[in-house]
Structure formats: C-alpha cells, structure tokens
Design a protein around this motif. Structure first.
Motif, PDB file in Angstrom:
ATOM      1  N   ILE A 168       0.836  -1.206   0.000  1.00 51.62           N
ATOM      2  CA  ILE A 168       0.000   0.000   0.000  1.00 51.62           C
ATOM      3  C   ILE A 168       0.867   1.251   0.000  1.00 51.62           C
ATOM      4  N   ARG A 169       1.961   1.234   0.739  1.00 45.61           N
ATOM      5  CA  ARG A 169       2.866   2.391   0.737  1.00 45.61           C
ATOM      6  C   ARG A 169       3.431   2.638  -0.656  1.00 45.61           C
ATOM      7  N   LEU A 170       3.781   1.567  -1.365  1.00 46.37           N
ATOM      8  CA  LEU A 170       4.308   1.716  -2.725  1.00 46.37           C
ATOM      9  C   LEU A 170       3.250   2.291  -3.665  1.00 46.37           C
ATOM     10  N   LEU A 171       2.011   1.850  -3.516  1.00 44.81           N
ATOM     11  CA  LEU A 171       0.924   2.395  -4.331  1.00 44.81           C
ATOM     12  C   LEU A 171       0.744   3.888  -4.052  1.00 44.81           C
ATOM     13  N   LEU A 172       0.796   4.273  -2.805  1.00 44.07           N
ATOM     14  CA  LEU A 172       0.671   5.684  -2.451  1.00 44.07           C
ATOM     15  C   LEU A 172       1.836   6.489  -3.006  1.00 44.07           C
ATOM     16  N   ALA A 173       3.035   5.906  -2.965  1.00 46.29           N
ATOM     17  CA  ALA A 173       4.209   6.598  -3.497  1.00 46.29           C
ATOM     18  C   ALA A 173       4.104   6.815  -5.005  1.00 46.29           C
ATOM     19  N   GLU A 174       3.309   5.975  -5.669  1.00 45.14           N
ATOM     20  CA  GLU A 174       3.089   6.111  -7.112  1.00 45.14           C
ATOM     21  C   GLU A 174       1.867   6.970  -7.425  1.00 45.14           C
ATOM     22  N   GLY A 175       1.168   7.420  -6.394  1.00 45.76           N
ATOM     23  CA  GLY A 175      -0.027   8.232  -6.600  1.00 45.76           C
ATOM     24  C   GLY A 175      -1.270   7.436  -6.931  1.00 45.76           C
ATOM     25  N   ASP A 176      -1.199   6.101  -6.810  1.00 39.52           N
ATOM     26  CA  ASP A 176      -2.353   5.255  -7.145  1.00 39.52           C
ATOM     27  C   ASP A 176      -3.279   5.175  -5.934  1.00 39.52           C
ATOM     28  N   ILE A 177      -3.959   6.268  -5.657  1.00 37.68           N
ATOM     29  CA  ILE A 177      -4.774   6.358  -4.454  1.00 37.68           C
ATOM     30  C   ILE A 177      -5.978   5.431  -4.507  1.00 37.68           C
ATOM     31  N   GLU A 178      -6.549   5.225  -5.712  1.00 40.42           N
ATOM     32  CA  GLU A 178      -7.733   4.367  -5.812  1.00 40.42           C
ATOM     33  C   GLU A 178      -7.414   2.921  -5.434  1.00 40.42           C
ATOM     34  N   SER A 221       2.428  10.227  -2.764  1.00 45.10           N
ATOM     35  CA  SER A 221       3.175  10.919  -3.812  1.00 45.10           C
ATOM     36  C   SER A 221       2.739  12.376  -3.927  1.00 45.10           C
ATOM     37  N   ASP A 222       3.684  13.240  -4.318  1.00 44.35           N
ATOM     38  CA  ASP A 222       3.344  14.633  -4.596  1.00 44.35           C
ATOM     39  C   ASP A 222       2.303  14.697  -5.710  1.00 44.35           C
ATOM     40  N   GLY A 223       1.364  15.615  -5.588  1.00 43.72           N
ATOM     41  CA  GLY A 223       0.341  15.776  -6.607  1.00 43.72           C
ATOM     42  C   GLY A 223      -0.851  16.515  -6.053  1.00 43.72           C
ATOM     43  N   VAL A 224      -1.882  16.611  -6.887  1.00 45.15           N
ATOM     44  CA  VAL A 224      -3.121  17.271  -6.492  1.00 45.15           C
ATOM     45  C   VAL A 224      -4.225  16.217  -6.434  1.00 45.15           C
ATOM     46  N   TYR A 225      -5.010  16.241  -5.364  1.00 44.20           N
ATOM     47  CA  TYR A 225      -5.986  15.192  -5.103  1.00 44.20           C
ATOM     48  C   TYR A 225      -7.352  15.783  -4.761  1.00 44.20           C
ATOM     49  N   ALA A 226      -8.401  14.997  -5.060  1.00 39.09           N
ATOM     50  CA  ALA A 226      -9.746  15.280  -4.564  1.00 39.09           C
ATOM     51  C   ALA A 226      -9.895  14.527  -3.250  1.00 39.09           C
ATOM     52  N   ALA A 227     -10.422  15.207  -2.242  1.00 39.46           N
ATOM     53  CA  ALA A 227     -10.440  14.610  -0.906  1.00 39.46           C
ATOM     54  C   ALA A 227     -11.631  15.122  -0.108  1.00 39.46           C
ATOM     55  N   TRP A 228     -11.785  14.530   1.068  1.00 41.00           N
ATOM     56  CA  TRP A 228     -12.725  15.001   2.077  1.00 41.00           C
ATOM     57  C   TRP A 228     -11.906  15.484   3.265  1.00 41.00           C
ATOM     58  N   ALA A 229     -12.312  16.592   3.843  1.00 46.94           N
ATOM     59  CA  ALA A 229     -11.617  17.123   5.018  1.00 46.94           C
ATOM     60  C   ALA A 229     -12.577  17.169   6.197  1.00 46.94           C
ATOM     61  N   ASP A 230     -12.130  16.654   7.318  1.00 42.16           N
ATOM     62  CA  ASP A 230     -12.943  16.637   8.534  1.00 42.16           C
ATOM     63  C   ASP A 230     -12.398  17.668   9.519  1.00 42.16           C
ATOM     64  N   VAL A 231     -13.270  18.615   9.903  1.00 40.89           N
ATOM     65  CA  VAL A 231     -12.907  19.654  10.860  1.00 40.89           C
ATOM     66  C   VAL A 231     -13.956  19.677  11.966  1.00 40.89           C
ATOM     67  N   LEU A 280      -5.800  13.845  -9.116  1.00 39.11           N
ATOM     68  CA  LEU A 280      -6.240  14.757 -10.165  1.00 39.11           C
ATOM     69  C   LEU A 280      -5.141  15.078 -11.176  1.00 39.11           C
ATOM     70  N   ARG A 281      -3.954  15.421 -10.701  1.00 40.40           N
ATOM     71  CA  ARG A 281      -2.874  15.773 -11.634  1.00 40.40           C
ATOM     72  C   ARG A 281      -1.545  15.780 -10.878  1.00 40.40           C
ATOM     73  N   PRO A 282      -0.435  15.709 -11.625  1.00 42.01           N
ATOM     74  CA  PRO A 282       0.870  15.800 -10.979  1.00 42.01           C
ATOM     75  C   PRO A 282       1.194  17.250 -10.615  1.00 42.01           C
TER      76      PRO A 282
END
Length: 307
Positions: A168-178, A221-231, A280-282
């Motif tokens: 899972i860490r390797l997938l995240l490092a590649e930006g494969d969040i799904e 991985s560095d990049g731009v993502y769609a997310a949910w934020a909890d505050v 979303l994008r690099p």
C-alpha cells in the motif's frame, strides 16, 4: 468499542487465558489485517473466549529504520482504529530495543508470561525475536507444548497478490490512491495541525489550510488530489496539494495544502483529517500566475461536481 490495555507491571497475563489473539503491527489496519482480526473473532465465538488484537505501541521500524520509514497512520490512530474492528480487546506491548533483542523463546515468554492464548492468528510470514529469527515453524513448536493452536494466514486480495502495508505504501508513493484505498478498505487519510502558510491562496481567491504533517506520516506521492476534510466533526469536499508547490519552489517546503470547499472560518491550530479519494494531476510549474489560478479553479470545480 474494544477496551485498550497496555502491558506494564500491573498487567495480569492471565487475561490471555482461552483467548483468540491476532498478532501484528497492523499499520493501516487494511483489509488483510481485518481478515486476520476477523479470524480471531471467529475462533473466539466458537470457543467461547475473547478476541484480542495484540500489537506494539510503536512500529518496530521506528526504532531500527526511522530514516526510511513511511507509515500509513500514527500510532494513536492505529490503536484507536483497532478498537473499532470488532475485537473484544486491544493489548499493547511496549516495543524496546531490549525486548527486540530477546531470543524467539524469550520473546514469547515475555509476551505471554506462561498464559498463552488458545488460538494465535498471524500472517504466514510472521517473524519475531532478535533479528526476526523466529518463524511460524518456531511458533508451532512452542505452541504444541503450550496448548495453543497457531493459525497462519495468507492475506491476499482478489488478484492473488498479498495485501501488505508495504504494498500500500508503494501504491501511495506512485499516486495510485484508488488502488491503495481498495486494499485499505477505506479512504487513505492524513491528519495534521493547521499552521500559517505562504499566503498566496487568499490573494488568488482560494484560501488553503497548510497542514503540518511529519515526513514519516506522508507516504503519498506529490500531486493534487480530490479529498474530504474533517474539521471538528464536520466534513467538507477539498482540493489538496501534496508536496512542494513547484511555482513557489524558491520559498516553499514539502507540505499538505488543503482548500476546503464551502468552508468559512478560522482553521489555525485546528486538527484536520484529510481523506484522499482521487488523484487529479501531478505537480507542475506554471509559466504565469493566470495559468496557475485557472488550473486550480478547474481542480476545485472538478471536486465540487464529481466527489
């Protein structure tokens, strides 16, 4: 919600009597871990004992390889999530260099102190003791003398590949969040405290919350993502920038910048949990600010309409 127990001088090891334990670090509490914990719950129901998630207070690599460790979650978050998995109890062993240096036999003696569980569920590649010398075969030999049944499991996904925190860490490092989210069985999240940032966002028309997240807790991985934020228990759609903003690289540092959609308020000093849903994008450097602003606004619009 399971009770959480820490093994110290006051802990009564007879707590393990007739229990079913799932033993592991459980970083991420992913689907493989949940399968293992479910197996412990199943044998506990069948035998009438209690089910226990047995783990350490820290990830062992925090002691031996802190410079290269990228964790899926903080220790407190890991322990809290384990308590929600359906087990009856979470038992936490203090991980020290002295404990790690013990032989496999000493390791088991210190862990259970003469009162082993009825069932012990581990991954098939489970290792323990000094230099990870103990194997499942050694565990079986010990268990046969203690009246414990060892259940070693292969934690695999539908594609036949093992579900591990490393994968899972390797997938995240590649930006494969799904794919990472699929193996986690939930949205991957990071939690941080909002601190003052560079301040350009407000001038450009999209304020961002600058999260302070330790490097050890940023495998994504560095990049731009769609997310949910909890505050404060409220959930907002968010466009998130992870990593160094290339356009401002001369004065930026690696960070996590979150634009909360339809949020109005002061976030400084607050804890914000960010759950990542889509890549979303690099990261890229823009030729001019107009292009940057237009691109970021497009990202925000995508999140609004598609998340």
């Amino acid at each position: 919600m399971a009770e959480i127990y820490r093994v110290d001088a006051s802990f009564d090891h007879s707590f393990f009597k007739d229990s079913s334990c799932a033993f592991g670090v459980f970083d991420g509490v992913h689907l493989g871990h949940r399968f293992l914990l479910g197996c412990a719950q199943k044998t506990a129901r069948e035998s009438g004992g209690k089910s226990i998630a047995l783990t350490f207070d820290i990830d062992p690599d925090e002691t031996f390889h802190p410079e290269r460790l990228k964790k899926l979650m903080g220790n407190d978050e890991r322990l809290a999530m384990l308590a929600t998995t359906g087990v009856d109890a979470v038992v936490i062993l203090p991980f020290t260099r002295e404990f790690a240096a013990s032989s496999p036999e000493e390791f088991l003696l210190q862990t259970f102190d003469g009162t082993p569980p009825a069932f012990l569920h581990v991954g098939f590649d489970f290792k323990f003791g000094a230099r990870a010398a103990g194997t499942v075969r050694d565990l079986d030999a010990w268990a046969s003398n203690m009246g414990t049944q060892v259940c070693a499991h292969g934690l695999k996904s539908e594609d036949g590949a093992p579900i591990t925190a490393t994968r899972i860490r390797l997938l995240l490092a590649e930006g494969d969040i799904e794919e990472a989210n699929r193996l986690l069985g939930r949205l991957y999240f990071m939690t941080g405290t909002v601190s003052p940032g560079r301040g350009e966002g407000a001038d450009f028309g999209f304020r961002t919350a600058n999260l302070t997240v330790p490097d050890q807790l940023r495998p994504l991985s560095d990049g731009v993502y769609a997310a949910w934020a909890d505050v404060d228990g409220a959930r907002f759609k968010a466009a998130v920038n992870v990593g160094v903003a290339a356009t401002f690289a001369d004065r930026a540092t690696a960070t996590c910048e979150v634009h909360l959609i339809d949020f109005d308020g002061d976030l400084y000093g607050k804890r914000v949990k960010v759950e990542f849903a889509h890549w979303l994008r690099p990261m890229r450097k823009f030729d001019d600010l107009d292009e940057l602003i237009a691109t970021v606004k497009d990202n925000i619009t995508w999140v609004k309409e598609n998340l």
